[in-house]
Design a protein around this motif. Structure first.
Motif, mmCIF file in Angstrom:
data_model
loop_
_atom_site.group_PDB
_atom_site.id
_atom_site.type_symbol
_atom_site.label_atom_id
_atom_site.label_comp_id
_atom_site.label_asym_id
_atom_site.label_seq_id
_atom_site.Cartn_x
_atom_site.Cartn_y
_atom_site.Cartn_z
ATOM 1 N N THR A 65 1.137 -0.971 0.517
ATOM 2 C CA THR A 65 0.031 0.276 0.465
ATOM 3 C C THR A 65 0.884 1.017 0.066
ATOM 4 O O THR A 65 1.608 1.414 0.488
ATOM 5 C CB THR A 65 -0.958 0.382 1.313
ATOM 6 O OG1 THR A 65 -1.870 -1.333 0.793
ATOM 7 C CG2 THR A 65 -1.574 1.529 0.949
ATOM 8 N N LEU A 66 0.246 2.002 -0.628
ATOM 9 C CA LEU A 66 1.506 3.830 -0.486
ATOM 10 C C LEU A 66 0.882 4.527 0.195
ATOM 11 O O LEU A 66 0.055 4.464 0.407
ATOM 12 C CB LEU A 66 1.320 4.046 -2.557
ATOM 13 C CG LEU A 66 1.370 3.680 -3.448
ATOM 14 C CD1 LEU A 66 0.750 4.487 -4.659
ATOM 15 C CD2 LEU A 66 2.976 3.328 -3.532
ATOM 16 N N SER A 67 2.233 4.550 0.878
ATOM 17 C CA SER A 67 2.209 5.372 1.884
ATOM 18 C C SER A 67 2.837 6.828 1.384
ATOM 19 O O SER A 67 4.430 6.609 1.240
ATOM 20 C CB SER A 67 3.408 5.051 3.001
ATOM 21 O OG SER A 67 3.766 5.961 4.340
ATOM 22 N N TYR A 68 2.117 8.411 1.234
ATOM 23 C CA TYR A 68 2.793 9.071 0.504
ATOM 24 C C TYR A 68 3.949 10.067 1.815
ATOM 25 O O TYR A 68 2.562 10.138 3.239
ATOM 26 C CB TYR A 68 1.459 9.521 0.042
ATOM 27 C CG TYR A 68 0.835 9.132 -0.471
ATOM 28 C CD1 TYR A 68 1.450 9.082 -2.305
ATOM 29 C CD2 TYR A 68 -0.716 8.229 0.067
ATOM 30 C CE1 TYR A 68 0.554 8.378 -3.179
ATOM 31 C CE2 TYR A 68 -0.995 7.535 -0.830
ATOM 32 C CZ TYR A 68 -0.256 7.809 -2.172
ATOM 33 O OH TYR A 68 -1.202 6.888 -3.305
ATOM 34 N N GLU A 73 4.646 13.233 4.426
ATOM 35 C CA GLU A 73 3.733 14.618 5.048
ATOM 36 C C GLU A 73 4.434 15.773 3.906
ATOM 37 O O GLU A 73 3.050 16.634 4.299
ATOM 38 C CB GLU A 73 4.273 14.674 6.380
ATOM 39 C CG GLU A 73 3.410 13.263 7.094
ATOM 40 C CD GLU A 73 1.864 13.381 6.449
ATOM 41 O OE1 GLU A 73 1.437 14.377 6.695
ATOM 42 O OE2 GLU A 73 1.446 12.116 7.058
ATOM 43 N N ARG A 106 9.763 3.557 -0.059
ATOM 44 C CA ARG A 106 8.983 4.634 1.163
ATOM 45 C C ARG A 106 8.059 3.776 1.725
ATOM 46 O O ARG A 106 7.755 3.068 2.660
ATOM 47 C CB ARG A 106 8.675 6.189 1.246
ATOM 48 C CG ARG A 106 8.345 6.110 2.569
ATOM 49 C CD ARG A 106 7.985 7.888 2.408
ATOM 50 N NE ARG A 106 7.629 8.507 3.624
ATOM 51 C CZ ARG A 106 6.300 8.776 4.022
ATOM 52 N NH1 ARG A 106 5.479 7.542 3.299
ATOM 53 N NH2 ARG A 106 6.405 9.113 5.721
ATOM 54 N N SER A 107 7.399 3.215 0.482
ATOM 55 C CA SER A 107 6.020 2.100 1.151
ATOM 56 C C SER A 107 5.924 0.787 1.077
ATOM 57 O O SER A 107 6.008 -0.084 1.963
ATOM 58 C CB SER A 107 4.646 2.485 0.395
ATOM 59 O OG SER A 107 4.620 3.735 -0.213
ATOM 60 N N LEU A 146 9.161 0.490 4.715
ATOM 61 C CA LEU A 146 8.661 1.267 5.202
ATOM 62 C C LEU A 146 9.046 1.852 7.343
ATOM 63 O O LEU A 146 9.429 0.803 7.237
ATOM 64 C CB LEU A 146 6.785 1.028 5.758
ATOM 65 C CG LEU A 146 5.428 2.032 6.501
ATOM 66 C CD1 LEU A 146 5.574 3.094 6.194
ATOM 67 C CD2 LEU A 146 4.761 1.143 6.709
ATOM 68 N N GLN A 183 8.309 3.470 11.361
ATOM 69 C CA GLN A 183 7.275 3.871 11.756
ATOM 70 C C GLN A 183 8.130 4.090 12.950
ATOM 71 O O GLN A 183 8.263 2.978 13.489
ATOM 72 C CB GLN A 183 6.138 3.516 10.985
ATOM 73 C CG GLN A 183 5.793 1.880 10.971
ATOM 74 C CD GLN A 183 4.286 1.353 11.000
ATOM 75 O OE1 GLN A 183 3.500 2.374 9.917
ATOM 76 N NE2 GLN A 183 3.918 0.552 11.091
ATOM 77 N N GLU A 242 -4.338 3.765 -2.968
ATOM 78 C CA GLU A 242 -4.780 4.195 -1.540
ATOM 79 C C GLU A 242 -5.108 5.653 -1.580
ATOM 80 O O GLU A 242 -4.778 6.948 -0.357
ATOM 81 C CB GLU A 242 -4.044 3.978 -0.327
ATOM 82 C CG GLU A 242 -3.905 2.717 0.408
ATOM 83 C CD GLU A 242 -5.642 1.892 1.350
ATOM 84 O OE1 GLU A 242 -5.908 3.714 1.203
ATOM 85 O OE2 GLU A 242 -5.965 0.441 1.241
ATOM 86 N N GLU A 296 -4.711 13.138 -0.790
ATOM 87 C CA GLU A 296 -3.564 12.148 -1.758
ATOM 88 C C GLU A 296 -3.724 12.112 -2.687
ATOM 89 O O GLU A 296 -3.211 12.853 -3.514
ATOM 90 C CB GLU A 296 -3.873 10.421 -1.364
ATOM 91 C CG GLU A 296 -3.583 9.752 0.089
ATOM 92 C CD GLU A 296 -4.443 10.190 1.241
ATOM 93 O OE1 GLU A 296 -6.426 10.772 0.573
ATOM 94 O OE2 GLU A 296 -3.946 9.841 2.319
#
Length: 1217
Positions: free
Chosen positions: A702-705, A707, A722-723, A726, A728, A761, A767
């Protein structure tokens, strides 16, 4: 009531006298009633006339409460208590109706019903009141507005009506028939003859229907209508037909004439006149009958001359007997009448004309011959009904208090301003010499109306967009020329245009496509208009068909297609098996659409799918309430996980040729896991320094954009890295600290998948703005990179074409349109580093030219992924949105379908398939086209796999199998399974027929032009499949006769047409040979794959509902063999009667009978056409067939002694075997 025998004095009240009444007091009228009453010239009272307020009512004893005048001097012909509101209705001999509200009898409404005839009966309905006159039935609102006015024949003389249900009415009179009228259509539906003419009174109970005749006879009928609780058989009465008007019993009550009767419980009480030497005399004996034994019991002698009677069942079944002179007596029908129970009604006129009892039994109403109405009650504050609704009253007059008018409102109607009538010249009437006409230009037609307009002939129809009030146009008092500029932009004649005004940005091919159903269903729908390729689309009308685009994506993944089609297991609802069957249909199709009904049926049975919210209701799917982007992404994760589990349960043969000869899948893994799974390590680092490493795998990312919102350039490769890797911060359990601690979680990739699946996503504006911003930045960079070489289109000058042969010119300059809204790369390069890191970068055609195509494979751990498919969400407020897919179709598919070897991008929008430019697959205008799912595949992926498909269905599926039904016995067997020496060969004939049940009813709408449009067809499910041997010694004997068990709710078993009865498909109580749909489907698939030819009648629909794709050369359909062009299709029953002299389908359809008949018809066709060598002679036979059919109206004559083929000697031989 029969008024002719009551009193000769009634003849004085002729209609001609009523209109000429003078405003003088009648000699019989009580002067005290007319105090403070004004009489108009017509002689009608203007106000209700209440009695003195000081009236003492004794509780439980009926006493007079109020008396009012309806019409002075005009006899009351009928009275009726409203069954829905607290109102009393009164009709007069002059055709006038008056209503009174409440026990105070306040006048509510008064209006003329008929100008000449008297009102003979009143019946209250929910929305209005029915009035019956001599030859007229009028339905009016309680305020007096006419709802409908139904004129009967002038020769009719109607006296009574009876409401059998909310929409059916019976009307009877002095003629020898009773009319049935439908109140919805206001049409006469039936006319029932009665043996004894003169039906003046009609009553109804739950069990019987009664008619009272002027001859003194009471006739008992069984109701020909069906009450809501079903038909009730009367005791000791022989019922022959519930829907006829047959007489069940007759009671000869009186020798003269019948005056009145009533029914309560098991008792029927009558009063009337007996014949004497001097004429008719009122009979003081009431005839009482017991309806249980259909015979008379002891007559009841009363002390008054009975003219009216009613049961008043309060504490006991009391009878109220009323005489014309005003005497009233209460008594029990099975007891003795007591003279002490007599009270007297004081009528103003000499005679009482009508009597009625309220539904609550608390009020009695009497009407006399002078137009007065008397209300008797048993309590001071009675109610007419147990539960009355609130009565609406007229609003007070607001003429003296006009509301203020706002002149700034353009839509304000000027007619609200009261203007007096005048004959003087108005200020606005300028002389013609000082003025010139300047008509207001017609405003442009609303573009929404032009968009939705449908043309019928030369007239266009469109629904009202509700943008303004009806018949109102804004006043433009100060208009400038600029306001008319938009008018010229609208085409003069919008009717017949293919494109509507450009109000929506959605391109036409991306809009939601719908199937237009006609009387023939889908037979005349032109799918070729939407799909000119040989690839198969998918139909969208099935519930939960939003996943059609993802099914196409999985199908065009060559390793997945081959893997799924090689799979077969014993589970009844296996998504992998059903998907393989669907892929097989897509392989066989040559451009015709398929439907995934069986796959979606299995999909609905998976509990996980329902738990994840993937099962949409029909209403949500039609209205677009569900978020399709999120839905398809959850479905993407679900289907990969489900296929992984289904294939993990079976031992898959070795099909992967990797390095070192390793097998395709390891122990505990599946082929889906080998294709899609990415092995990784999840590291959790606590702030205490403790690190935990856990191995896991995932089937998609799942793509994580980021900030950051500064608008700087951010490659898709960076976001993807980056996705995937990941990192976090989150709360997690630390074994060292023995509590939840803030930890840093990172993900390291150990092995990259062969197919990289990405959920985008893009579920919010945040997004979407990120994609839009990055596309704008990429467009600016591309402009700077190419400098002035970018053209507005793809056209080149002649000098430019001469340089295309040089290596520098191999990279053609893109156009500006191709660079807009593009952020997604066609290829990405991924490299595994030694420290378990991952490098990701965009891979362009320029990199390909610079490094060479084999550069990616030179280093270990370097892979190039090419974009294979994108699934996008189309935002369209008109249709609720839809999902489409851009798919890059590979060489193997083109080789199978079209015989060419090339690659091409296509748009798949359900059954619309269209080739597109490759740049269109990565262009996303976030206003209406939002990315949802991306599929990247490793370059040269197909070379690693054995793409051969081995049919997993074996001949053993045709052998005998056990039934699911618990109660099935061998004596119920209707077929003989094939033996090993009877296995069908290529070209063998098999008779086939199927029966169906309905799961969902058809949804249709009525257009504004009066035509019917089918929105969604009825959803059918196969319930029985029969296959009959077409040759050999056992020809005509079925070898498959399976009833299909279903777990879904059946709306209609269609027993008349299918022969399927409730319980036949239930394994607990069925006595049939019950199997699963999958089991029978495998049998038919084997027969198709072996190459047999199916013979049947209407096989196209059968195969469609079964969800099978059969090559056309394997189908012999008798509906087309015996058909002439541009003529109607002929039923199997008529063909069997005409050619074979067989009478089939007598009461219900039987699939064995139909399949065997179709085989015989095919033999007859070969005989008549000489095996197809003499078409002219066969054409003459068809011509005679159609001529005979027109003469017979295509109906088979009823047989004298119908025999089914089941009872023939052929079927007897089946039982003997």
């Amino acid at each position: 009531m029969n008024f002719e025998v009551l009193d000769p004095g009634l003849a004085e009240y002729a209609p001609a006298m009523h209109s000429a009444l003078d405003p003088v007091l009648d000699a019989h009228l009580n002067p005290s009633l007319l105090q403070n009453v004004e009489l108009d010239p017509e002689g009608v009272a203007l106000e209700a006339l209440p009695v003195q307020e000081s009236v003492h009512i004794m509780e439980g004893v009926y006493s007079e409460l109020h008396s009012v005048v309806a019409e002075v001097g005009v006899p009351v012909s009928v009275s009726h208590f409203d069954l829905h509101e607290e109102m009393l209705w009164v009709g007069s001999h002059g055709g006038h109706a008056t209503s009174f509200f409440g026990p105070a009898l306040e006048r509510y409404s008064s209006f003329q019903v008929n100008g000449s005839d008297d009102i003979r009966q009143i019946q209250s309905l929910e929305n209005g009141i029915l009035f019956l006159t001599k030859n007229n039935l009028k339905y009016m609102a309680r305020g007096g507005l006419i709802i409908f006015d139904y004129l009967l024949d002038e020769s009719e003389d109607m006296h009574s009506l009876l409401l059998t249900d909310s929409s059916t009415l019976l009307v009877g009179g002095l003629q020898s028939h009773i009319l049935e009228i439908d109140l919805n259509t206001v049409q006469e539906t039936q006319k029932y003859a009665v043996e004894t003419p003169g039906v003046t009174i009609m009553r109804q109970t739950n069990r019987f229907f009664f008619c009272g005749h002027t001859s003194g006879r009471v006739t008992d009928y069984v109701p020909f209508f069906l009450p809501p609780w079903g038909p009730v058989s009367p005791d000791n009465v022989s019922l022959r037909d519930l829907r006829t008007f047959k007489v069940e019993h007759e009671f000869d009550a009186f020798s003269g004439s019948l005056s009145d009767f009533d029914v309560h419980g098991n008792l029927l009480a009558t009063c009337g006149f007996s014949s004497r030497l001097t004429g008719l005399a009122c009979d003081r004996f009431l005839k009482v009958y017991d309806l249980r034994m259909m015979r008379a019991i002891t007559p009841l002698q009363v002390h008054v001359d009975p003219a009216f009677l009613r049961f008043i069942p309060t504490y006991t079944s009391r009878l109220a007997i009323i005489s014309q002179s005003g005497q009233c007596q209460f008594c029990e029908p099975t007891g003795l009448a007591n003279p002490a129970d007599i009270f007297h009604v004081n009528p103003v006129g000499p005679l009482l004309m009508t009597f009625d009892v309220s539904a609550s039994k608390q009020a009695l109403a009497f009407g006399d011959s002078e137009g007065c109405v008397h209300l008797w009650t048993d309590s001071p504050e009675p109610s007419f009904n147990p539960y009355s609704r609130e009565t609406e009253f007229a609003l007070p007059c607001l003429v003296d208090s006009l509301p203020p008018l706002d002149w700034s409102q353009d839509l304000l109607p000027l007619s609200l301003i009261p203007v007096p009538l005048t004959t003087d010249t108005l200020l606005s009437d300028w002389p013609a010499a000082n003025s010139a006409p300047a008509p207001r230009r017609a405003p442009p037609v609303d573009a929404e109306i032009l968009r939705t307009m449908k043309k019928v002939g030369f007239i266009g129809y469109a629904p009202n967009p509700r943008t303004r009030l009806r018949n109102q146009i804004p006043y433009r008092l100060k208009e400038s020329d600029s306001e008319f500029d938009s008018f010229s932009q609208v085409t003069e004649s919008p009717i017949g245009r293919e494109e509507e005004p450009h109000r929506h940005m959605v391109s036409k091919k991306y809009r939601k496509v719908t199937i237009k159903y006609s009387k023939l269903g889908l037979e005349d729908f032109d799918f070729k208009h939407y799909n000119k390729t040989l690839f198969a689309g998918l139909e969208p009308h099935i519930p939960n068909a939003y996943c059609n685009c993802m099914i196409q994506v999985l199908y065009f993944l060559e390793p997945v297609r081959c893997l799924i089609q090689n799979h077969l297991c014993q589970k009844e609802f296996c998504l992998a098996c059903e998907l393989g069957f669907l892929f097989h249909m897509l392989d066989l199709s040559r451009g015709d659409p398929c439907q995934g009904s069986n796959f979606l049926r299995a999909f609905r049975t998976i509990p996980e799918a329902s738990a994840l919210g993937l099962i949409l209701a029909d209403s949500d799917e039609a209205s677009g309430k569900g978020n399709l982007a999120r839905l398809i992404q959850r479905w993407n994760r679900f289907i990969l996980t489900q296929l992984h589990q289904d294939l993990q349960e079976l031992e898959v043969p070795q099909a992967y040729r990797g390095a070192g000869g390793s097998s395709f899948c390891s122990s505990g893994d599946s082929v889906i896991g080998q294709l899609f799974s990415c092995e990784m390590e999840n590291c959790s680092l606590c702030r205490c320094g403790s690190e935990t490493v856990r191995a896991s795998s995932t089937l998609l990312f799942t793509l994580s954009y980021p900030e950051d919102k500064t608008g700087k350039n951010c490659d898709f490769a960076q976001v993807l890295k980056r996705s995937i890797c990941l990192e976090q911060n989150t709360q997690a359990w630390c074994d060292n600290c023995e509590k939840y601690q803030p930890t840093i979680q990172t993900r390291n990739i150990c092995h990259l998948p062969d197919i990289l699946v990405i959920n985008c996503e893009v579920n919010s504006l945040k997004e979407a703005d990120f994609w839009r911003m990055q596309a704008e930045v990429a467009f600016k960079i591309a402009i700077k990179k190419h400098g002035g070489e970018i053209s507005k289109n793809k056209e080149f000058a002649l000098a430019d074409w001469k340089e295309l042969g040089s290596p520098e010119s191999m990279l053609m300059c893109p156009s500006i349109e191709e660079l807009k809204n593009v952020w997604l790369p066609f290829s990405i390069r991924m490299k595994m580093t030694k420290n378990k890191g991952l490098d990701v970068c965009n891979w362009t055609d320029g990199d390909e030219m610079q490094w060479g195509p084999a550069r990616a494979e030179e280093e270990h751990g370097v892979y190039v992924y090419d974009l294979m498919a994108t699934v996008v969400h189309i935002l369209d407020s008109r249709t609720g949105g839809s999902l489409v897919a851009h798919i890059k179709v590979g060489e193997t598919y083109h080789q199978r379908k079209e015989g060419v070897t090339h690659q091409q991008w296509y748009l798949f929008n359900d059954f619309l398939i269209e080739p597109i430019d490759k740049h269109e697959a990565v262009q996303f205008d976030m206003n209406w086209k939002v990315p949802a799912i991306l599929y990247y595949i490793k370059r040269n992926l197909n070379s690693k796999y054995n793409l051969n498909i081995k049919n997993p269905i074996e001949a053993s599926v045709l052998l005998a199998e056990a039934s699911l039904a618990r109660k099935q016995r061998k004596t119920h067997t209707t077929f003989i399974p094939l033996m090993l020496n009877e296995m069908p060969q290529v070209g063998d004939l098999v008779g086939l027929d199927a029966e169906f049940v309905t799961l969902n009813e058809e949804e249709a709408e009525l257009r504004s032009d009066g035509t019917k449009s089918t929105i969604k067809p009825s959803q059918m499910s196969v319930a029985r499949i029969t296959c009959v041997r077409g040759q050999g010694p056992n020809e005509g004997i079925p070898f498959i006769d399976d009833y299909i068990s279903t777990q879904e709710q059946v709306v209609d078993y269609l027993t008349q047409y299918s022969g399927i009865k409730p319980g036949d498909l239930d394994a607990k109580i069925s006595s049939k040979h019950l199997t699963t749909l999958k089991s029978t489907y495998l049998k038919l698939r084997f027969l198709i794959d072996i190459g047999v030819k199916f013979v049947g009648h209407g096989l196209q629909k059968d195969f469609r509902v079964i969800n099978l794709m059969v090559p056309k050369d394997q189908v012999l359909d008798t509906v087309y063999l015996f058909h002439m062009p541009r003529k109607r299709m002929i039923s199997l029953r008529f063909l069997a009667w005409y050619f074979l002299d067989l009478k089939i389908q007598g009461e219900t359809h039987d699939s064995i009978e139909d399949a065997r008949t179709a085989l015989q018809l095919y033999r007859k066709y070969l005989e008549l056409s000489k095996n197809g060598t003499e078409p002219e002679s066969f054409h003459k036979v068809l011509k005679g067939l159609y001529e005979k059919g027109r003469k017979m109206d295509w109906k088979v004559p009823e047989p004298e002694g119908q025999t089914s083929p089941k009872n023939t000697a052929v079927f007897s031989s089946v039982l003997a075997l």
